[in-house]
Motif scaffolding. Structure first.
Motif, PDB file in Angstrom:
ATOM      1  N   ARG A 186       0.829  -1.210   0.000  1.00 22.49           N
ATOM      2  CA  ARG A 186       0.000   0.000   0.000  1.00 22.49           C
ATOM      3  C   ARG A 186       0.863   1.260   0.000  1.00 22.49           C
ATOM      4  NH1 ARG A 186      -5.385  -0.592   1.747  1.00 22.49           N
ATOM      5  NH2 ARG A 186      -5.533   1.652   1.425  1.00 22.49           N
ATOM      6  N   GLU A 190       0.639   4.041  -2.890  1.00 21.32           N
ATOM      7  CA  GLU A 190       0.312   5.431  -2.572  1.00 21.32           C
ATOM      8  C   GLU A 190       1.346   6.384  -3.154  1.00 21.32           C
ATOM      9  OE1 GLU A 190      -0.793   8.130   1.367  1.00 21.32           O
ATOM     10  OE2 GLU A 190       0.213   6.207   1.591  1.00 21.32           O
ATOM     11  N   ARG A 191       2.624   5.992  -3.103  1.00 25.85           N
ATOM     12  CA  ARG A 191       3.685   6.859  -3.628  1.00 25.85           C
ATOM     13  C   ARG A 191       3.672   6.916  -5.147  1.00 25.85           C
ATOM     14  NH1 ARG A 191       6.864   4.323   0.583  1.00 25.85           N
ATOM     15  NH2 ARG A 191       7.398   2.706  -0.922  1.00 25.85           N
TER      16      ARG A 191
END
Length: 741
Positions: A186, A190-191
Motif C-alpha cells: 500500500r 500510494e507513492r
C-alpha cells in the motif's frame, strides 16, 4: 499450436479474465501457457521437462511469443498481462524484445509480469530488463507480491504499474506477516500510483478480503476460468508506464554523488564525522524490515576493515540484499555480502556511498575526497598522531526519489548471485516438494534432544514474559560461557555483555526483537571467569499459529580466532611486528598527508632519520635474538623522546624516522611570536633529545652495551617538495653524520 521458432514444444495459450472489482467489468486478460494434452499438459510438468533439458529460458520466451501472437490476431483494444521470469527478461536482447513487440498492434497494451520469487538473483539484469520493456511502451507488474518477503525489496526499484497480491494473502489467515506485506504494498501504491490486483479470488470471502487490502483489480475462478481469448464487453484498462525519474532533468547523472549533490549542497567534513554518519545510516538499516536493500560503494577493497566486515555481515543476515562494490572488491567481502569489483577507471572508485531502501524508509550518503589544497583554510584540524585530517564533501538525504536514483546506479553494478534459480512455470504456481513431517507427538522431544546435543551454544528465551528471560540453555552454551544452568535460567542474555562490548551492536538488538525480527551480529561477550570472547550470534523468533512471537532461539558460536586474526592482519598492515611502531608504509602515508596539509597552511614539515651505529656488530657478537632486543629497547627509548603529535616509525633494519608536522615556516617569519622556536631550532632540539634517550646502558645476556646513533634532518619546503625526496635528503645528511663520527 506449435511454435515454429521453438519446435520442441507444443504450446497452448489460455487467457483468464481480469475484472474491475468495483463493478465486475472485464478490463484485461492474463495469458497462461499449457503444454500438449497428456503428461506434460500442466505448466508445472512442461517447465519441469524444460528444466531437465536446460532450456527453461528458451521455453519461457516461446510462451511469451505464443501469448502475444494469440492476442495479436484479435481486433480491438486489449490489455494483456504476460508472465516472464527474471532470468528470461535479463537474457532478452533489445532486438529480440522488439521482435516480440511487433507481434501485437498498437491497440494491445502489454503488461509484463515479473514474479517476486528469485528477483534478487540477477537484480541488476532485471532492473535493466524492466527499463528495456518500458522503452517498448509496455507496462510492468510485480507478480506474487508477498510470496517471499525478500522479493518486496526490489519493488521500489522496479516501479511497477500493477502489484499483484499473492493468492495466499487473499485466501490465508490474518497474520502480522500478511499485514506487513499489505502495508509495504500500500505504501508503494500510494507513492507511485500503482494499481493493486488480487489473484485467486474464488468466493465472496476472498473478494471481501481483496477489497479490504485495497485491490482495485481481481482475477480468479469467481470471475472466469482460463480459456480462449474473449473480449466481448471488455473495456481495456489503461496502464501508462511511469516516466523514468532519472531522465526528468535530461541526461542521467553518472554517479550517486552527482545525483545527490544535484538536489542538495554538499557539506565538507573530516573523515571521522563522515564515517560516523555512515555508521548511523547502517544502524538504521539494522532495525528495518527484511525487505531492505543495502547497497554501498567503497573506493577500494582495503576500506572493508574487520569492523566494517562485521557490520556488513550483520546487515547481510537481516536485509534482503546487501551488496558492496569497489576497486578490487572480492565476490564475498563478508559472509552473505555480494561483492563486485569495479574497473580502475570507473568513476565510482572515487566515491564513498551507502544507500538503504526499504518499503518505509530510504537514506543515502555519497562522499568524495577534497583534492589536496582545494578550498581549505590554514589551521585545519589534524588527524591521528598530528596528521592532517582527511576531508570529504558529502551529501546525506532521506528523499526517497533521489535515494532510489542513487541506489539504482549502484544496483546496476552488482554482479549476479552465485546461484540463479530456475524459472517457475509460466501462468502457474511453482511445484512444491512434499514436506517431510515428524509425527506431532514426537516433535518436541526430538527437537530438544537435537538442541541438547548441538555443538553450538543454544538458548531459548520466553517472548511472552518481561525482559525475555532464558528458559532453556543447552550444554554447549554452558561450556562456552562457563555458567551453570541455574545461573542462566530466568536471566536476559545481556549478562554476557561487559565493559568493551560495542553499544552500537547491542542497541539495535532489542528493537529488532520487539519487532519480531531476526538478529545476526558479532559481539564481544564475557565468560563467567571474566575472559572475553567474540560471539557470533543468531537470534530467530518463533511464532504461533496466528503469527505472535512466543519465543526466541539464540544460536551462539565462539569466533574469537577469526576476529583476532582479522584484527591482527589489519594491525600488521600498518605496524612493525617487532617494535610495534608504525611501519614504512604507514610512515610514508602519514608524511604525504602532512605535506598536503603544510601546502595548504603554509607551515613546514621536518623529518629526522636515525640509524643505530655498529648494530651489525651486535648481531654478529650476540646473535639476532639480542639484536631484536636492542631494536625493541631503542624503539621504546626513542618513543619516549618524541613530542606529542610527532610520528616515530621504523623504516626497516635499524633505521627509524620521525615526522614533525606543524612547524613554523622556514626562514624569516615576521609574524612568529618571539619565544616560538623556528623549524630549524625545533629539529635541533628533538634531535638532541633522541640522541640523549639512547645514551643509556643496555644489559644483554652476556654483556652491557652502549648504543649511539647517526642522524640526519630535512625540512619541507626548504630542502625538498615531496616525501621521497625529503627522506632522501635526510638519509644523505645522516650518512654524512655517520662518516664524521
Amino acid at each position: 499450436m506449435t511454435s515454429p521458432d521453438s519446435p520442441r514444444w507444443t504450446l497452448r495459450t489460455l487467457y483468464q479474465p481480469i475484472v474491475d472489482l468495483r463493478d465486475g467489468t472485464p478490463v484485461a486478460v492474463e495469458a497462461l501457457s499449457r503444454g500438449e494434452p497428456g503428461p506434460r499438459e500442466s505448466a508445472g510438468a512442461l517447465f519441469a521437462a524444460a528444466r531437465g533439458s536446460g532450456t527453461l529460458v528458451e521455453l519461457d520466451e516461446a510462451c511469451l511469443r505464443a501469448a502475444l501472437r494469440g492476442a495479436g490476431r484479435r481486433a480491438g483494444a486489449l490489455t494483456l498481462f504476460v508472465n516472464i521470469e527474471p532470468a528470461t527478461l535479463s537474457a532478452l536482447s533489445p532486438r529480440r524484445l522488439r521482435a516480440l513487440a511487433d507481434l501485437v498492434g498498437d491497440d494491445v497494451q502489454v503488461v509484463v509480469e515479473v514474479t517476486e520469487r528469485d528477483l534478487l538473483d540477477r537484480a541488476a539484469d532485471l532492473v535493466r530488463g524492466v527499463r528495456a520493456v518500458r522503452e517498448l511502451g509496455w507496462g510492468v507488474a510485480l507478480d506474487d507480491a508477498g510470496a517471499e518477503s525478500k522479493g518486496l525489496a526490489l519493488m521500489s526499484f522496479l516501479r511497477p504499474d500493477v502489484i499483484k497480491l499473492d493468492l495466499a494473502l487473499v485466501r490465508g489467515h490474518t497474520t502480522l506477516r500478511a499485514a506487513a506485506v499489505v502495508n509495504a504494498v500500500r505504501a508503494e501504491a500510494e507513492r507511485s500510483g500503482a494499481v493493486l490486483l488480487a489473484e485467486g479470488i474464488e468466493s465472496e470471502q476472498h473478494l471481501e478480503r481483496a477489497l479490504a487490502m485495497g485491490a482495485r483489480l481481481g482475477q480468479g475462478w469467481m470471475f472466469g476460468r482460463p480459456g480462449p481469448l474473449a473480449t466481448a464487453g471488455m473495456r481495456a484498462f489503461p496502464v501508462p508506464p511511469p516516466p523514468d525519474r532519472r531522465t526528468r532533468a535530461g541526461a542521467a547523472p553518472r554517479t550517486p554523488y552527482d545525483v545527490l549533490s544535484a538536489g542538495s549542497a554538499a557539506q565538507r567534513a573530516t573523515l571521522p564525522l563522515v564515517a560516523s554518519i555512515t555508521r548511523q545510516v547502517e544502524r538504521q538499516a539494522l532495525v528495518l524490515d527484511e525487505e531492505t536493500v543495502v547497497l554501498a560503494n567503497f573506493q577500494n577493497a582495503e576500506a572493508m576493515t574487520p569492523s566494517t566486515r562485521r557490520r556488513y555481515e550483520s546487515l547481510a543476515g537481516l536485509a534482503a540484499l546487501t551488496a558492496v562494490t569497489g576497486a578490487g572488491m572480492p565476490d564475498e567481502p563478508a559472509p552473505g555480502v555480494h561483492g563486485t569489483a569495479l574497473d580502475a577507471d570507473d568513476p565510482l572508485t572515487d566515491q564513498w556511498v551507502v544507500t538503504v531502501v526499504s518499503p518505509h524508509f530510504a537514506a543515502a550518503l555519497a562522499a568524495r575526497d577534497v583534492p589536496a589544497g582545494y578550498g581549505d583554510a590554514p589551521g585545519d584540524s589534524t588527524g591521528p598522531a598530528g596528521g592532517p585530517a582527511r576531508r570529504l564533501d558529502y551529501v546525506l538525504t532521506y528523499d526517497r526519489e533521489r535515494v532510489l536514483d542513487a541506489a539504482g546506479l549502484l544496483l546496476e553494478k552488482v554482479r549476479p548471485t552465485s546461484g540463479t534459480a530456475a524459472p517457475s512455470p509460466a501462468g502457474g504456481e511453482a511445484p512444491t516438494p512434499d514436506a517431510v513431517r515428524v509425527p506431532p507427538g514426537e516433535l518436541p522431544d526430538l527437537l530438544l534432544r537435537a538442541i541438547a546435543t548441538a555443538s553450538n551454544g543454544i538458548v531459548i528465551a520466553d517472548a511472552t514474559l518481561p525482559d525475555l528471560p532464558v528458559v532453556y540453555a543447552n550444554a554447549a552454551f554452558l561450556r562456552l560461557t562457563g555458567y551453570a544452568e541455574h545461573e542462566v535460567l530466568g536471566r536476559n542474555c545481556r549478562f554476557l555483555q561487559g565493559r568493551a562490548t560495542d553499544p552500537s551492536q547491542v542497541q539495535p538488538i532489542r528493537r529488532r526483537l520487539l519487532a519480531g525480527r531476526d538478529v545476526h551480529t558479532v559481539l564481544l561477550n564475557y565468560r563467567r571467569d571474566g575472559s572475553a570472547f567474540w560471539n557470533e550470534l543468531h537470534i530467530s523468533p518463533v511464532t504461533n499459529a496466528i503469527g505472535d512471537v512466543t519465543h526466541y532461539i539464540g544460536n551462539q558460536v565462539d569466533v574469537t580466532s577469526r576476529v583476532e586474526r582479522e584484527l591482527r592482519t589489519t594491525y600488521l598492515a600498518h605496524h612493525d611486528e617487532l617494535t610495534a611502531l608504525p611501519n614504512r608504509a604507514h610512515v610514508l602515508d602519514h608524511l604525504r598527508l602532512e605535506l598536503r596539509r603544510a601546502r595548504r597552511s603554509g607551515t613546514s614539515v621536518g623529518v629526522l632519520m636515525l640509524d643505530l651505529d655498529e648494530f651489525k656488530d651486535i648481531n654478529d657478537r650476540f646473535g639476532h635474538a639480542a639484536g631484536d632486543s636492542v631494536l625493541t629497547w631503542a624503539a621504546g627509548r626513542l618513543r619516549s623522546a618524541v613530542r606529542a603529535g610527532d610520528l616515530l616509525g621504523r623504516l626497516g633494519g635499524d633505521e627509524f624516522l620521525v615526522v614533525l608536522a606543524g612547524l613554523p615556516p622556514t626562514g624569516e617569519s615576521p609574524g612568529r611570536p618571539e619565544r616560538e622556536p623556528s623549524a630549524e631550532e625545533t629539529l635541533r632540539l628533538v634531535r638532541e633529545h633522541l640522541h640523549a634517550a639512547l645514551d643509556h646502558p643496555l644489559t644483554l645476556a652476556d654483556a652491557t652495551v652502549h648504543l649511539s646513533a647517526s642522524s640526519g634532518a630535512a625540512l619541507f619546503p626548504r630542502d625538498a617538495d615531496d616525501a621521497a625526496e625529503l627522506i632522501a635528503r635526510a638519509d644523505a645528511a645522516m650518512y654524512r653524520h655517520k662518516t664524521r663520527s
